[in-house]
Design an enzyme around this catalytic site. Sequence first.
Site, PDB file in Angstrom:
ATOM      1  CG  ASN A 101     -14.713 -57.711  26.322  1.00 35.56           C
ATOM      2  OD1 ASN A 101     -14.547 -58.492  25.385  1.00 35.56           O
ATOM      3  ND2 ASN A 101     -13.851 -57.562  27.298  1.00 35.56           N
ATOM      4  CG  ASP A 102     -20.173 -55.803  22.036  1.00 36.83           C
ATOM      5  OD1 ASP A 102     -20.309 -56.418  20.958  1.00 36.83           O
ATOM      6  OD2 ASP A 102     -19.558 -54.723  22.142  1.00 36.83           O
ATOM      7  CD  GLU A 117     -15.563 -41.616  25.613  1.00 44.01           C
ATOM      8  OE1 GLU A 117     -15.408 -41.913  24.416  1.00 44.01           O
ATOM      9  OE2 GLU A 117     -14.642 -41.672  26.454  1.00 44.01           O
ATOM     10  CE  LYS A 166     -19.462 -50.054  20.255  1.00 42.46           C
ATOM     11  NZ  LYS A 166     -19.711 -50.103  18.796  1.00 42.46           N
ATOM     12  CD  GLU A 192     -16.202 -45.508  15.441  1.00 43.88           C
ATOM     13  OE1 GLU A 192     -15.240 -45.572  16.224  1.00 43.88           O
ATOM     14  OE2 GLU A 192     -16.756 -46.517  14.977  1.00 43.88           O
ATOM     15  CE  LYS A 218     -13.940 -45.011  25.933  1.00 40.07           C
ATOM     16  NZ  LYS A 218     -13.339 -43.996  25.039  1.00 40.07           N
TER      17      LYS A 218
END
Length: 332
Positions: free
Chosen positions: A90-91, A118, A120, A175, A291
């Site tokens: 979710n943003d 962290e 992104k 990523e 998180k």
Amino acid sequence: MAQAPLTLAEATDKAKELRAQLNQYSHEYYVADTPTVEDYVYDRLYKELSDIETEYPDLITSDSPTQRVGGKILQGFEKVTHEVQMYSLNDGFSKEDIYDFDERVQKLAGKPVSYCCELKIDGLAISLKYENGKFVQGATRGDGTVGENITENLKTVKSIPLELKKPISVEVRGECYMPKQSFVNLNKEREEAGQDVFANPRNAAAGSLRQLDTSMVAKRNLSTFLYTVADFGPMTAQTQYDALNELSEIGFRTNPEKKLCQTIDEVWAYIEEYHEKRSELPYEIDGIVIKTNEFTIQDELGFTVKAPRWAIAYKFPPEEAQTIVEEIEWTI
Ligand SMILES: NC(=O)c1cc2c(=O)c3cc(F)ccc3oc2nc1N
């Protein structure tokens, strides 16, 4: 003076020794960002191994550095079903969104919560599977349930270990991205070749991983930051912060800018700090991921259909793309 040809026994021992040495140098350079030897030292040992493998092809192993150069032409990408769903985040777009998130989490958890923050990374989400320490499968997120098998392409990404430091079976996510400088160099090459240029490093990374010629991927200088353990196997971390350290210990590249925050005020200070520092980073970020740190809280809060309740991605306002390229060109 030409060396006397090695016997199979000598070649077997020498190849093992060279592989271990080269993989260590490669880990230092591509994963730990702390190279200990000059390129010519690596290149000389690499040629020695490559010559042995040419003489004795049966000595080639899946974790040999010679397997990084690609050279396979794929017919396409098979589908992969993720046993553990790959969710999105979710943003949040404002300070208020972040404080509302904290309020919801504290209420649901029924106690004060610490956060692992962290950067992104603006790349492509990937999932990596290892069996007994060996890299066996790499896939894209796809729709979260079904992704594409890009194992052969990911084998050419130097920061992805072909073999872990421990012979464990795990699944991790992270990523895959293209560093800013590589993006500028690639677009310069493409422009000079009269090809279309990529709009941003994320598109360049995605386009690179979709190449069917794996030797093309090897030349794109892609890198990775891993951030999630999907199947823990024997890993023991009980918090996100510790999981990042454990990922690094077993051989993955993780982002060093993480921060453990005890309050949402500390989280917001971290967001402001990296909004400032964003243009100095050698890779693109499009925000900050927050998180809950304890996995017990993550388990309590769980997921909605789309995303975890225990995380939010704060998105920076879009930076003028031109300023990024101008800033880098200035440094060339
Ligand atoms: N782009 C990123 O740098 C980044 C992305 C994610 C996720 O997409 C993500 C998605 C989940 F369902 C859960 C955790 C996550 O953690 C993440 N952490 C990061 N650092």
